[in-house]
Design a protein around this motif. Structure first.
Motif, mmCIF file in Angstrom:
data_model
loop_
_atom_site.group_PDB
_atom_site.id
_atom_site.type_symbol
_atom_site.label_atom_id
_atom_site.label_comp_id
_atom_site.label_asym_id
_atom_site.label_seq_id
_atom_site.Cartn_x
_atom_site.Cartn_y
_atom_site.Cartn_z
ATOM 1 N N ALA A 183 0.834 -1.204 0.000
ATOM 2 C CA ALA A 183 0.000 0.000 0.000
ATOM 3 C C ALA A 183 0.871 1.258 0.000
ATOM 4 O O ALA A 183 0.572 2.234 -0.696
ATOM 5 C CB ALA A 183 -0.931 -0.003 1.205
ATOM 6 N N LEU A 184 1.953 1.230 0.764
ATOM 7 C CA LEU A 184 2.836 2.398 0.823
ATOM 8 C C LEU A 184 3.580 2.609 -0.499
ATOM 9 O O LEU A 184 3.838 3.751 -0.894
ATOM 10 C CB LEU A 184 3.817 2.262 1.988
ATOM 11 N N GLU A 185 3.901 1.524 -1.168
ATOM 12 C CA GLU A 185 4.515 1.651 -2.500
ATOM 13 C C GLU A 185 3.542 2.321 -3.470
ATOM 14 O O GLU A 185 3.920 3.221 -4.225
ATOM 15 C CB GLU A 185 4.926 0.280 -3.028
ATOM 16 N N THR A 186 2.304 1.880 -3.433
ATOM 17 C CA THR A 186 1.282 2.495 -4.290
ATOM 18 C C THR A 186 1.077 3.949 -3.911
ATOM 19 O O THR A 186 0.967 4.822 -4.777
ATOM 20 C CB THR A 186 -0.041 1.712 -4.178
ATOM 21 N N MET A 187 1.049 4.208 -2.596
ATOM 22 C CA MET A 187 0.865 5.573 -2.115
ATOM 23 C C MET A 187 1.979 6.479 -2.631
ATOM 24 O O MET A 187 1.712 7.556 -3.160
ATOM 25 C CB MET A 187 0.850 5.617 -0.592
ATOM 26 N N SER A 188 3.226 6.041 -2.500
ATOM 27 C CA SER A 188 4.330 6.902 -2.917
ATOM 28 C C SER A 188 4.327 7.130 -4.431
ATOM 29 O O SER A 188 4.712 8.203 -4.896
ATOM 30 C CB SER A 188 5.669 6.334 -2.449
ATOM 31 N N ALA A 189 3.879 6.144 -5.185
ATOM 32 C CA ALA A 189 3.832 6.295 -6.636
ATOM 33 C C ALA A 189 2.695 7.210 -7.086
ATOM 34 O O ALA A 189 2.807 7.884 -8.116
ATOM 35 C CB ALA A 189 3.679 4.927 -7.297
ATOM 36 N N LYS A 190 1.610 7.245 -6.323
ATOM 37 C CA LYS A 190 0.420 7.973 -6.772
ATOM 38 C C LYS A 190 0.057 9.170 -5.894
ATOM 39 O O LYS A 190 -0.972 9.801 -6.131
ATOM 40 C CB LYS A 190 -0.770 7.016 -6.830
ATOM 41 N N LEU A 191 0.886 9.492 -4.903
ATOM 42 C CA LEU A 191 0.548 10.572 -3.976
ATOM 43 C C LEU A 191 0.381 11.904 -4.690
ATOM 44 O O LEU A 191 -0.473 12.707 -4.314
ATOM 45 C CB LEU A 191 1.606 10.683 -2.871
ATOM 46 N N ASN A 192 1.156 12.142 -5.723
ATOM 47 C CA ASN A 192 1.042 13.413 -6.452
ATOM 48 C C ASN A 192 -0.295 13.567 -7.168
ATOM 49 O O ASN A 192 -0.688 14.676 -7.506
ATOM 50 C CB ASN A 192 2.189 13.555 -7.459
ATOM 51 N N LYS A 193 -0.998 12.463 -7.386
ATOM 52 C CA LYS A 193 -2.295 12.522 -8.058
ATOM 53 C C LYS A 193 -3.438 12.835 -7.080
ATOM 54 O O LYS A 193 -4.544 13.131 -7.517
ATOM 55 C CB LYS A 193 -2.574 11.208 -8.776
ATOM 56 N N LEU A 194 -3.155 12.751 -5.775
ATOM 57 C CA LEU A 194 -4.177 13.051 -4.765
ATOM 58 C C LEU A 194 -4.403 14.558 -4.751
ATOM 59 O O LEU A 194 -3.500 15.328 -4.451
ATOM 60 C CB LEU A 194 -3.731 12.547 -3.387
ATOM 61 N N LYS A 195 -5.613 14.968 -5.077
ATOM 62 C CA LYS A 195 -5.897 16.398 -5.206
ATOM 63 C C LYS A 195 -6.258 17.054 -3.881
ATOM 64 O O LYS A 195 -5.980 18.217 -3.667
ATOM 65 C CB LYS A 195 -7.018 16.605 -6.218
ATOM 66 N N ASP A 196 -6.891 16.308 -2.980
ATOM 67 C CA ASP A 196 -7.337 16.863 -1.706
ATOM 68 C C ASP A 196 -6.587 16.160 -0.576
ATOM 69 O O ASP A 196 -6.831 14.985 -0.309
ATOM 70 C CB ASP A 196 -8.846 16.668 -1.558
ATOM 71 N N SER A 197 -5.709 16.874 0.084
ATOM 72 C CA SER A 197 -4.916 16.262 1.152
ATOM 73 C C SER A 197 -5.791 15.802 2.318
ATOM 74 O O SER A 197 -5.414 14.892 3.050
ATOM 75 C CB SER A 197 -3.837 17.227 1.647
#
Length: 182
Positions: free
Chosen positions: A57-71
């Motif tokens: 999950a953390l690997e996916t998070m780090s790869a896609k965190l920039n796509k998260l628009k609302d923190s």
């Protein structure tokens, strides 16, 4: 709903992570890793496989965190990712072991469940919900400990909104019965 200082800190750290701040990522992981591990362990029942799910999950998070628009949506988003990783591992385990109900048959010892120790209030809460069925515990954990709305929980678990509401109602009834000794 009033936001806690941890929620505000998480939002700030997510924004800084999106800007490439490595220290912010370390702090974000320090806050979220124990929570995610506790949630994964409750779902999977195996420490090593729970760590694997969190790592995935953390690997996916780090790869896609920039796509998260609302923190502010980070908790819902990361739990949704983790939920899917746990499901993948559970399905993989079922195929490998050919055990249909392995997902709901695990047992927790108090020491393992309290691995990432919490405050006294949360310990009392854990004692109240420790014996709830897994699908009920998921909802209680996400709703009361993480502060997700019923709509966010519905999206994380990919179940109908009415099911979320009825399970929460059932969970409250079970907890109330545990408190009153009925």
């Amino acid at each position: 709903m009033k936001r806690s200082s941890e929620q505000i800190l998480t939002e700030w750290l997510v924004i800084n992570c999106q800007m490439g701040d490595v220290i912010a990522m370390q702090k974000l992981l320090k806050i979220w890793y124990p929570k995610l591990l506790r949630y994964a362990f409750r779902q999977i029942g195996d420490q090593q496989k729970s760590e694997d799910a969190v790592q995935n999950a953390l690997e996916t998070m780090s790869a896609k965190l920039n796509k998260l628009k609302d923190s502010a949506a980070f908790p819902k988003w990361i739990y949704q990712i983790l939920h899917h990783k746990c499901v993948d591992i559970i399905r993989q385990n079922q195929r490998q072991k050919n055990i249909v109900n392995s997902y709901q048959e695990f047992v927790y010892s108090e020491n393992e469940y309290l691995l990432n120790s919490k405050t006294e209030d949360n310990l009392c809460f854990d004692e109240m919900v420790n014996h709830l069925p897994t699908e009920i515990y998921q909802l209680v954990h996400l709703y009361y400990l993480e502060g997700l709305s019923v709509v966010e929980i519905q999206q994380v678990l990919d179940i109908p909104l009415g099911t979320v509401k009825s399970r929460l109602h059932h969970a409250r009834k079970l907890i109330r019965n545990n408190l009153t000794g009925d």
